[in-house]
Design a protein around this motif. Structure first.
Motif, PDB file in Angstrom:
ATOM      1  N   PRO A  66      -8.466  -9.666  -4.068  1.00 49.63           N
ATOM      2  CA  PRO A  66      -8.165  -8.543  -3.171  1.00 49.63           C
ATOM      3  C   PRO A  66      -9.400  -7.682  -2.909  1.00 49.63           C
ATOM      4  CG  PRO A  66      -6.378  -8.845  -4.730  1.00 49.63           C
ATOM      5  CD  PRO A  66      -7.466  -9.784  -5.156  1.00 49.63           C
ATOM      6  N   HIS A  67      -9.428  -7.095  -1.718  1.00 49.45           N
ATOM      7  CA  HIS A  67     -10.631  -6.436  -1.217  1.00 49.45           C
ATOM      8  C   HIS A  67     -11.201  -5.382  -2.167  1.00 49.45           C
ATOM      9  CE1 HIS A  67      -8.841  -8.399   2.090  1.00 49.45           C
ATOM     10  NE2 HIS A  67      -8.246  -7.366   2.654  1.00 49.45           N
ATOM     11  N   ARG A 127       3.474  -9.971   1.476  1.00 52.07           N
ATOM     12  CA  ARG A 127       2.367  -9.070   1.192  1.00 52.07           C
ATOM     13  C   ARG A 127       2.556  -8.341  -0.126  1.00 52.07           C
ATOM     14  NH1 ARG A 127      -1.481 -11.099   3.947  1.00 52.07           N
ATOM     15  NH2 ARG A 127      -0.950 -11.440   6.151  1.00 52.07           N
ATOM     16  N   GLU A 166      -1.427  -4.299   0.612  1.00 53.79           N
ATOM     17  CA  GLU A 166      -1.749  -4.959   1.875  1.00 53.79           C
ATOM     18  C   GLU A 166      -1.047  -4.312   3.060  1.00 53.79           C
ATOM     19  OE1 GLU A 166      -2.596  -9.491   1.459  1.00 53.79           O
ATOM     20  OE2 GLU A 166      -0.843  -9.066   0.216  1.00 53.79           O
ATOM     21  N   GLY A 173      -5.387  -2.507   3.660  1.00 50.70           N
ATOM     22  CA  GLY A 173      -4.329  -3.306   4.242  1.00 50.70           C
ATOM     23  C   GLY A 173      -4.352  -3.312   5.753  1.00 50.70           C
ATOM     24  N   ASN A 187      -8.381  -7.090   7.608  1.00 46.85           N
ATOM     25  CA  ASN A 187      -8.053  -8.498   7.387  1.00 46.85           C
ATOM     26  C   ASN A 187      -8.261  -9.398   8.594  1.00 46.85           C
ATOM     27  OD1 ASN A 187      -6.700  -8.643   4.542  1.00 46.85           O
ATOM     28  ND2 ASN A 187      -5.916  -6.776   5.485  1.00 46.85           N
ATOM     29  N   LYS A 231       4.439 -14.078  -2.367  1.00 44.18           N
ATOM     30  CA  LYS A 231       2.992 -14.134  -2.226  1.00 44.18           C
ATOM     31  C   LYS A 231       2.399 -15.048  -3.289  1.00 44.18           C
ATOM     32  CE  LYS A 231      -1.085 -12.323  -0.802  1.00 44.18           C
ATOM     33  NZ  LYS A 231      -1.576 -12.222   0.573  1.00 44.18           N
TER      34      LYS A 231
END
Length: 396
Positions: free
Chosen positions: A77-78, A165, A169, A176, A181, A281
């Motif tokens: 994840p970012h 999600r 997100e 998100g 994205n 997910k």
């Protein structure tokens, strides 16, 4: 640090959906060996270790201490990109980091500084600007064959917001929605085609579903320093599907059954009554061991057309259509090592490490794409044109 002569030995950081999309290209690439992974999910890492005879770790620190790892692929994840990239750099590991590079420009700077300070290479994997038809379009534009570029039009409609999600997100402030994205993919493509140097961004963005409270669509006008322009549209609300105009070939290059508009909305609503979104997910990660599809076409991120003085170029299913003064001409692209063909990302890091060539998608490029993407959000919120300050030109 050992400098390999033939292969880069990779450790995968995160075994979720990003890694699953990248895995076929890693597996097929002749210059790659998968030797390690790190993931908090024991089932995922145990399966990976068994399948690849690889070391598996629960913590990033342990992977960084592994002397058999030359490079890492960060597909987490970012919000973890900055910390994990810096840790890898300080351990002497070369880096591919998924888009977006990070959540802020300061994070991008810190990652680039760590790579430079420790003498490692950093490539930001905005994989759609590596798509073979997009690279072919850039080649034609650069050659001058169809004259100077005037405008780029790229747009995509799909189901992004209605795929399962995690909670963050669906929160813009946590990275998100489409701004972090999907917009980076689109912005990276138009920056590559337009030469890289964006002057300004003007945008509108919308949150159209209160139950998915983040940006799900945008319309953006980009101006380059040379006067050329780009228009960018994305909608992830699962109504119209622009794959209809791409021969029903999906984003990853897979052949799709025509139709299916709204199917993801319906499937999510149905499944939500049985399983949590987080569980759904997780089924797409290595823990769920979904079957790896073998598409037969290059990936894409929607419909992309570049208009030049001597003709229009359209990224097609298996190449580029050139609509010029002498009619329509098809320029095919070579079949890649694997589909989804993300081998170009690996090639760029390999060439940087082994041949000591400066990668195009380095930290400065990744920051420039992130600056332009964040400008979409700022312009949408303020109603102003946003002038950019950190743009860099394409390295051809």
């Amino acid at each position: 640090m050992r400098k390999p002569l033939e292969k880069l030995r990779f450790g995968l950081v995160g075994l979720g959906g990003a890694a699953m999309q990248m895995l076929p290209s890693f597996m097929a690439h002749p210059r790659v060996e998968l030797v390690a992974c790190v993931d908090p999910n024991q089932q995922a890492r145990d399966s990976f270790a068994r399948d690849f005879n690889a070391s598996a770790y629960e913590r990033m620190e342990a992977l960084c201490e592994d002397p058999t790892v030359d490079a890492v692929y960060i597909g987490t994840p970012h919000q973890f990109h900055r910390q994990q990239a810096i840790m890898a750099a300080e351990a002497g590991k070369h880096i591919i980091v998924e888009k977006p590079m990070a959540l802020t420009l300061d994070d991008c700077d810190a990652m680039s500084a760590a790579a430079e300070r420790n003498g490692v290479r950093l490539v930001v994997g905005h994989t759609h600007s590596f798509d073979p038809p997009i690279r072919k379009m850039r080649e034609i534009i650069k050659s001058g064959e169809v004259g100077p570029l005037a405008m780029i039009n790229t747009w995509s409609y799909g189901n992004f917001l209605y795929r399962p999600r995690r909670p963050e997100e669906l929160r813009t402030e946590s990275g998100g929605g489409i701004i972090f994205n999907q917009v980076p993919h689109q912005m990276d493509v138009v920056r590559l085609l337009g030469g890289g140097l964006v002057r300004s961004v003007r945008a509108m963005a919308w949150q159209l579903d209160p139950e998915r409270p983040t940006e799900g669509s945008h319309m953006t006008f980009v101006q380059f320093v040379d006067g050329s322009t780009a228009s960018i549209v994305y909608s992830g609300y699962d109504y119209f599907d622009s794959d209809e105009f791409h021969g029903w070939v999906g984003e990853l290059g897979e052949d799709r059954t025509p139709g299916g508009h709204g199917a993801s909305r319906a499937a999510l609503a149905k499944a939500a009554g049985e399983l949590s979104e987080a569980t759904l997910k997780g089924s797409r990660s290595y823990a769920g061991k979904p079957a790896l599809k073998a598409p037969t076409h290059p990936p894409h991120c929607g419909i992309t057309i570049a208009s030049c003085a001597g003709g229009d170029l359209r990224a097609g299913v298996d190449g580029v259509s050139l609509y010029g003064r002498h009619g329509l001409e098809h320029r095919p692209v070579p079949v890649g090592l694997a589909f989804p063909d993300k081998g170009g990302v690996i090639d760029e890091l390999y060439e940087a490490v082994i041949r000591e060539r400066e990668p195009l998608h380095n930290g400065r490029w990744g920051k420039a794409t992130m600056e332009a993407s964040l400008a979409v959000l700022e312009s949408a919120r303020t109603g102003r044109d946003i002038e950019l300050k950190h743009q860099v030109a394409v390295i051809d």
